[in-house]
Design a protein around this motif. Structure first.
Motif, PDB file in Angstrom:
ATOM      1  N   GLU A 172       3.328   6.684   2.363  1.00 53.70           N
ATOM      2  CA  GLU A 172       3.708   5.315   2.690  1.00 53.70           C
ATOM      3  C   GLU A 172       3.354   4.332   1.573  1.00 53.70           C
ATOM      4  OE1 GLU A 172       2.120   7.343   4.608  1.00 53.70           O
ATOM      5  OE2 GLU A 172       2.929   7.382   6.651  1.00 53.70           O
ATOM      6  N   ASN A 189       6.107   3.014  -1.313  1.00 51.88           N
ATOM      7  CA  ASN A 189       6.550   1.637  -1.104  1.00 51.88           C
ATOM      8  C   ASN A 189       5.809   0.622  -1.964  1.00 51.88           C
ATOM      9  OD1 ASN A 189       8.478   2.147   1.132  1.00 51.88           O
ATOM     10  ND2 ASN A 189       6.634   2.860   2.181  1.00 51.88           N
ATOM     11  N   ASP A 222       4.774  -6.122  -5.585  1.00 52.02           N
ATOM     12  CA  ASP A 222       5.108  -4.991  -4.718  1.00 52.02           C
ATOM     13  C   ASP A 222       5.253  -5.415  -3.266  1.00 52.02           C
ATOM     14  OD1 ASP A 222       5.321  -3.158  -6.693  1.00 52.02           O
ATOM     15  OD2 ASP A 222       3.572  -1.946  -6.154  1.00 52.02           O
ATOM     16  N   ALA A 270       8.612  -4.840  -1.172  1.00 52.97           N
ATOM     17  CA  ALA A 270       8.565  -4.039   0.061  1.00 52.97           C
ATOM     18  C   ALA A 270       9.002  -4.854   1.268  1.00 52.97           C
ATOM     19  CB  ALA A 270       7.153  -3.487   0.267  1.00 52.97           C
ATOM     20  N   GLU A 321      12.763  -5.095   1.261  1.00 54.59           N
ATOM     21  CA  GLU A 321      13.388  -3.817   1.622  1.00 54.59           C
ATOM     22  C   GLU A 321      13.075  -3.386   3.042  1.00 54.59           C
ATOM     23  OE1 GLU A 321      12.038  -1.083  -1.302  1.00 54.59           O
ATOM     24  OE2 GLU A 321      13.261  -1.935  -2.933  1.00 54.59           O
ATOM     25  N   GLN A 363      10.147  -2.393   4.204  1.00 57.49           N
ATOM     26  CA  GLN A 363       9.199  -1.297   4.231  1.00 57.49           C
ATOM     27  C   GLN A 363       7.745  -1.756   4.340  1.00 57.49           C
ATOM     28  OE1 GLN A 363      10.049   1.891   4.433  1.00 57.49           O
ATOM     29  NE2 GLN A 363      12.204   1.250   4.428  1.00 57.49           N
ATOM     30  N   LEU A 364       7.528  -3.055   4.369  1.00 58.10           N
ATOM     31  CA  LEU A 364       6.152  -3.532   4.433  1.00 58.10           C
ATOM     32  C   LEU A 364       5.497  -3.165   5.766  1.00 58.10           C
ATOM     33  CD1 LEU A 364       4.073  -5.060   2.753  1.00 58.10           C
ATOM     34  CD2 LEU A 364       4.789  -7.172   3.887  1.00 58.10           C
ATOM     35  N   THR A 400       5.934  -0.384   7.369  1.00 53.20           N
ATOM     36  CA  THR A 400       5.486   1.002   7.233  1.00 53.20           C
ATOM     37  C   THR A 400       4.150   1.064   6.509  1.00 53.20           C
ATOM     38  OG1 THR A 400       7.784   1.737   7.172  1.00 53.20           O
ATOM     39  CG2 THR A 400       6.117   3.271   6.360  1.00 53.20           C
ATOM     40  N   VAL A 401       4.025   0.277   5.436  1.00 55.61           N
ATOM     41  CA  VAL A 401       2.761   0.233   4.698  1.00 55.61           C
ATOM     42  C   VAL A 401       1.648  -0.322   5.580  1.00 55.61           C
ATOM     43  CG1 VAL A 401       1.598  -0.749   2.695  1.00 55.61           C
ATOM     44  CG2 VAL A 401       3.984  -0.021   2.516  1.00 55.61           C
TER      45      VAL A 401
END
Length: 424
Positions: A71, A75, A103, A107, A110, A112-113, A115-116
């Motif tokens: 993850e 990302n 970053d 993220a 996209e 995906q933050l 998920t992080v």
């Protein structure tokens, strides 16, 4: 008188010719064997591919999740590289803070933050709010220095523990899931330590799973041995009719059988109503949502496996040994214990091993009939995959369950010799 002697002896065959014929025969035989093996492999190849795609590969993927950590490195790639070069002392430099901001912005754009944040929340529950709040408040234009700007947005960016967690999460593979699955963690100074007793969840679940599986195995042995003996000693026609009762449960869905026990064991169910009607109890017995219901349900489902394993061995035991022992003066009980029972131990061992291993991974029965204190490890694995979406921790729990099963197999094989047991 002249006697003519005619010799019937012939010249011996050329040794080289005989040797060549033998070599050709062996070569032809080897080719035939290879051709037969290739044909057998081709016939079994569809099944092997099916097992690989639907059984072996999914298990391998799940187990690999126990050490996989993608993850944060995927990302937040630039930040992960920068943190690898950081020595872990104090706070990172200005360049690392700038990389973090870039970053996080990418993220978040996209999608995906989250998920992080979910991955970092595994280390520290407040990490999700920290990331989301910082991403929302990032300035549109770059400030003169990102380090004081981020610390001003949220003072937690100025603490060493936050950056230590980021550095740990940027490494893959990682032992974090494997440690969490045995209620252990890594302290800020890098030592592995056990969680407090009031926070321990998985060790107790593993111990509970083993205890329930061992109890079910013992109950199945006590209940199944007499039934198997009865089936093995009755005449063939009666034995076949009784065997039908043992096999019928295999034709019924596991969920249906478990739900039936749910109906039977509830306070107003058949069993409690019968006991109260007979005057044996004055109030309903607590048979549901506790350990009693779990043991009853799993024992009922796994009992046929124990019966069939023992019965398959008992059928091969000749009654002549018992008659011989009794004719020599042995009491029937003594002859049964010292002569008959030892000959059935291979079936007992096979049944115990089969029932114990199957009980280790039971999920539906304890979920429906058990209470809050009866969770088995399979239920926790399902909760991590379906509710928490933490596939890494689910893979770690599964890995320990597989390892424990393998260890039990080798220990059992060492003590009993399961490779020599007869399953029928």
């Amino acid at each position: 008188m002249t006697v003519t002697v005619t010799s019937n002896l012939r010249e011996p065959a050329d040794a080289s010719t005989g040797s060549g014929s033998g070599a050709d025969g062996r070569a032809a035989y080897a080719r035939t064997r290879r051709r037969a093996s290739a044909q057998a492999l081709l016939l079994a190849l569809p099944l092997l591919l099916f097992l690989l795609a639907t059984f072996i590969a999914p298990i391998a993927i799940l187990l690999s999740r126990s050490v996989e950590n993608r993850e944060v490195p995927v990302n937040l790639p630039a930040l992960s590289q920068a943190l690898k070069a950081w020595n872990g002392e104090g706070l990172p430099d200005e360049h690392t803070f700038a990389i973090l901001a870039a970053d996080m912005r990418r993220a978040s754009a996209e999608g995906q933050l989250g998920t992080v944040a979910r991955r970092l929340n595994f280390y520290l529950p407040e990490f999700r709010s920290l990331l989301m709040r910082t991403a929302r408040q990032l300035p549109e234009t770059a400030p003169p220095a990102w380090k004081p700007a981020l610390i001003e947005l949220d003072p937690r960016w100025g603490t060493h523990d936050i950056w230590r967690i980021l550095k740990r999460s940027a490494v893959s593979p990682t032992p974090d899931y494997l440690l969490a699955a045995v209620d252990a963690t890594v302290t800020p100074d890098g030592r592995v330590t056990a969680l407090p007793a009031d926070s321990s969840v998985f060790i107790n679940a593993f111990a509970r799973t083993v205890w329930i599986s061992a109890s079910v195995t013992l109950l199945c042995l006590v209940l199944g041995y007499p039934v198997a003996y009865l089936l093995a000693t009755l005449p063939a026609d009666k034995s076949n009719r009784l065997m039908l009762l043992v096999i019928v449960p295999f034709w019924t869905s596991l969920l249906v059988r478990t739900t039936a026990w749910y109906v039977l064991l509830q306070p107003g169910g058949v069993i409690n109503s019968l006991l109260m009607g007979m005057g044996l109890v004055s109030h309903p017995l607590p048979l549901l949502f506790n350990r009693t219901g779990v043991l009853i349900g799993i024992t009922h489902i796994l009992l046929p496996y124990m019966i069939l394993a023992i019965y398959s061995v008992m059928k091969s035991v000749s009654p002549i040994y018992m008659r011989a022992a009794q004719s020599l003066g042995a009491h029937p009980v003594t002859a049964f214990v010292r002569i008959y029972v030892p000959q059935t131990l291979p079936g007992v061992g096979a049944g115990c091993f089969l029932v114990f291993v199957l009980a280790l991974g039971y999920y539906i029965t304890p979920a429906l009939l058990g209470g809050a204190g009866d969770e088995m490890i399979s239920q926790l694995i399902a909760a991590q995959t379906n509710e928490q979406l933490n596939w890494g921790l689910a893979g770690a729990l599964s890995a320990y369950l597989v390892i424990f099963t393998a260890v039990f197999y080798f220990v059992f094989n060492r003590l009993v010799g399961i490779d020599r047991l007869r399953f029928g």
